[in-house]
Design a protein around this motif. Structure first.
Motif, mmCIF file in Angstrom:
data_model
loop_
_atom_site.group_PDB
_atom_site.id
_atom_site.type_symbol
_atom_site.label_atom_id
_atom_site.label_comp_id
_atom_site.label_asym_id
_atom_site.label_seq_id
_atom_site.Cartn_x
_atom_site.Cartn_y
_atom_site.Cartn_z
ATOM 1 N N PHE A 199 48.152 128.756 -11.644
ATOM 2 C CA PHE A 199 48.035 128.910 -10.204
ATOM 3 C C PHE A 199 46.751 129.676 -9.930
ATOM 4 O O PHE A 199 46.640 130.865 -10.250
ATOM 5 C CB PHE A 199 49.253 129.671 -9.672
ATOM 6 N N ASP A 240 43.591 130.344 -7.037
ATOM 7 C CA ASP A 240 43.105 130.200 -5.657
ATOM 8 C C ASP A 240 44.082 129.408 -4.778
ATOM 9 O O ASP A 240 43.704 128.460 -4.086
ATOM 10 C CB ASP A 240 41.717 129.539 -5.636
ATOM 11 N N ASN A 241 45.352 129.804 -4.842
ATOM 12 C CA ASN A 241 46.412 129.196 -4.030
ATOM 13 C C ASN A 241 46.637 127.718 -4.303
ATOM 14 O O ASN A 241 47.076 126.971 -3.427
ATOM 15 C CB ASN A 241 46.141 129.414 -2.537
ATOM 16 N N LYS A 242 46.334 127.284 -5.529
ATOM 17 C CA LYS A 242 46.549 125.889 -5.908
ATOM 18 C C LYS A 242 47.129 125.829 -7.321
ATOM 19 O O LYS A 242 46.693 126.561 -8.205
ATOM 20 C CB LYS A 242 45.223 125.116 -5.852
#
Length: 180
Positions: A164, A166-168
């Protein structure tokens, strides 16, 4: 077997050698630098929290393990990359190696990863212990995947949402190669 002298795409001479205790501070600095240069690692900038003393201990443990390895890539007396092999002391798993490799971003594309990988495979073939090498690589790391395939590694599976960043979520490939 080590040290090895290898020629890069730039015609410069690269030294591949086993890490020494005296490399500990440089390796901690290198890992922290690279962690801030790429999203392909399992940790990011300022998340590698190993002290120099802990790195010295790790280097010593790798040397005495019998089937572990910590290589450094040195260009003009500066460490610009590394490859770490982890193995198990358990008899049922001792034949399997997992590895990770790092190269400073300003040295990408000139063959350092290629040299480190070739050194790893030669070492494994000569070890008479290692019969399988595994790795995990993000599915979007096309350059690394291409390099691994070039050396005979095969995709053995996909691990969904393995990291996970950078929010991905990112998937990884489990890749491996049989030795001998």
């Amino acid at each position: 077997m080590f040290p090895l002298q290898m020629t890069l795409k730039t015609n410069e001479s690269l030294t591949i050698r086993e890490a020494e205790k005296s490399d500990a501070a440089s390796l901690v600095e290198l890992v922290n630098q690279i962690a801030g240069e790429t999203n392909f690692l399992t940790f990011g900038k300022d998340e590698f929290n190993k002290t120099v003393s802990e790195e010295e201990d790790f280097i010593e443990k790798q040397k005495i393990s019998g089937n572990g390895l910590l290589l450094v890539a040195e260009l003009k007396n500066e460490i610009v990359g590394m490859l770490n092999v982890n193995t198990s002391s358990k008899p049922r798993l001792r034949h399997i190696a997992d590895f990770g490799t790092l190269v400073r971003k300003d040295f990408w594309g000139i063959g350092i990863g290629n040299c480190l990988l070739r050194s790893l495979l030669d070492w494994a073939k000569n070890s008479n212990v290692i019969k399988k090498i595994n790795l995990k690589v993000q599915t979007d790391n096309k350059t690394a995947i291409s390099l691994y395939k070039k050396f005979g590694f095969e995709i053995e599976g996909v691990i969904r949402r393995d990291s996970f960043v950078d929010n991905k979520y990112y998937d990884t490939y489990a890749m491996g190669i049989l030795i001998n």
